[in-house]
Design a protein around this motif. Sequence first.
Motif, PDB file in Angstrom:
ATOM      1  N   CYS A 139      -6.304  -2.121   0.970  1.00 11.73           N
ATOM      2  CA  CYS A 139      -5.342  -2.220   2.072  1.00 11.73           C
ATOM      3  C   CYS A 139      -6.087  -2.504   3.381  1.00 11.73           C
ATOM      4  O   CYS A 139      -6.990  -1.744   3.749  1.00 11.73           O
ATOM      5  CB  CYS A 139      -4.558  -0.917   2.182  1.00 11.73           C
ATOM      6  N   CYS A 199      -0.209   3.939   3.110  1.00  9.99           N
ATOM      7  CA  CYS A 199       0.185   3.847   4.526  1.00  9.99           C
ATOM      8  C   CYS A 199       1.442   2.982   4.708  1.00  9.99           C
ATOM      9  O   CYS A 199       1.897   2.804   5.834  1.00  9.99           O
ATOM     10  CB  CYS A 199      -0.952   3.280   5.369  1.00  9.99           C
ATOM     11  N   CYS A 208       0.851  -1.189   0.000  1.00 11.75           N
ATOM     12  CA  CYS A 208       0.000   0.000   0.000  1.00 11.75           C
ATOM     13  C   CYS A 208       0.887   1.239   0.000  1.00 11.75           C
ATOM     14  O   CYS A 208       1.632   1.468   0.952  1.00 11.75           O
ATOM     15  CB  CYS A 208      -0.918   0.011   1.229  1.00 11.75           C
ATOM     16  N   CYS A 263      -5.601   0.726   5.721  1.00 14.69           N
ATOM     17  CA  CYS A 263      -6.139   2.078   5.504  1.00 14.69           C
ATOM     18  C   CYS A 263      -7.245   2.129   4.445  1.00 14.69           C
ATOM     19  O   CYS A 263      -7.845   3.178   4.231  1.00 14.69           O
ATOM     20  CB  CYS A 263      -5.005   3.036   5.115  1.00 14.69           C
TER      21      CYS A 263
HETATM   22 ZN    ZN Z   1      -2.719   1.257   3.456  1.00 12.77          ZN
END
Ligand code: ZN
Length: 367
Positions: free
Chosen positions: A254, A237, A234, A257
């Motif tokens: 993800c 994040c 991801c 997040c």
């Molecule tokens: Zn993420």
Amino acid sequence: MRVDEGNVEVKVPEQDGDSVGDEVFFNPVQELNRDVTVAALRAYREREPRAETYLDATAASGIRGVRAAAEGWDVTCADIDEDAVDLCRENLARNDLDGSVIHRDANPLLHEDYFDVVDIDPFGTPIPFVDAACQGTRNLLCITATDTAPLCGAHFHSGVRSYSAIPRNTEYHAEMGVRILISALVRTAARYDVAATPILTHATKHYVRTYLELDRGATAANDAIDWLGHIYHCEHCLHRETEQGLLADPPAECPNCGYGIQTAGPVWLGPTCDDEFVLAVRDAVSEEMGTADRAVDLLATLEDELPVPTHYDQHRLCKRWERSAPAMDDFLAALRDAGYEASRTHYGGTTFKTTASVAEIREATGD
Ligand SMILES: [Zn+2]
Ligand SMILES: C[S@@+](CC[C@H](N)C(=O)[O-])C[C@H]1O[C@@H](n2cnc3c(N)ncnc32)[C@H](O)[C@@H]1O
């Protein structure tokens, strides 16, 4: 120009910055790579006492072959450049060492003959040599790749073409390069029922160097393939997770997040070093090596590096979380106190590996 390296003295073309134009190639910056190679050859002889022959397949000045010959290896230096071949002969003679020097393309040579140890140190990608090297190497294949931008996904299409894999340009770019390279080498070897297992690997922003021990047999090759898989990353994040297997099955979003996930692979998810071998290589570094201190530091860091497939940069995380970065040792201690494994890595002074997820790192190292 004369260069003293390890126990030998070689003649190389006069250096003008990084480029030597039409001259035979020599890069003083690769001395660490060559010192580690000599230490690895010493350690490998202990591991596999039967190994005697060493092919410096892309020899240029022959400095690797000359240094291997000084260690008692039965050396062949090969290059397609006639000037390089002349220089290899001169450099062996200058050091009063025996060795054969041949004006040959490494590929047909490796299809016709066998060598216990083969060193491929080409310009850019080693891929054009790997099929032949898997046939012509008995025990140990030593490979340098200097095409770091394709390997790490910065030159995406070039990386896809060379390595038949999807590299992603992440903040652990050098390690992405390592794992894309080893994946391609393992898949190439498997085509010939050969298992290639990395026993020592290191990377800088300029190159990746890996030493693969070869084992013949379909079962062993299947076992090596089992270490291939994918990284789900991801960008938002920095959460990442990995999955073994040649079929990718990334999460839809993800789990940390909710943003989209990028998939890289197939990459090598297994260990990139054998700790016992790394220790033996470290013990084999000796004083006359110009980069002895750096080599010992590098090998000690590799020995302690956790075998998890990606790493983090502490400064980047702290900046992202708007925190000041504590001392690295305190940061790692906080992770360990919270029950996770954590280590430094050789990829940079502020890099670390851990068994904690990015969310767990944030919590464990928060104020
Ligand atoms: Zn993420
Ligand atoms: C990066 S240089 C080698 C540097 C050297 N190993 C060292 O440590 O200084 C690559 C060399 O590979 C040679 N080369 C390129 N293609 C080749 C091939 N197909 N077979 C053999 N040598 C080749 C080039 O002529 C060049 O001398």
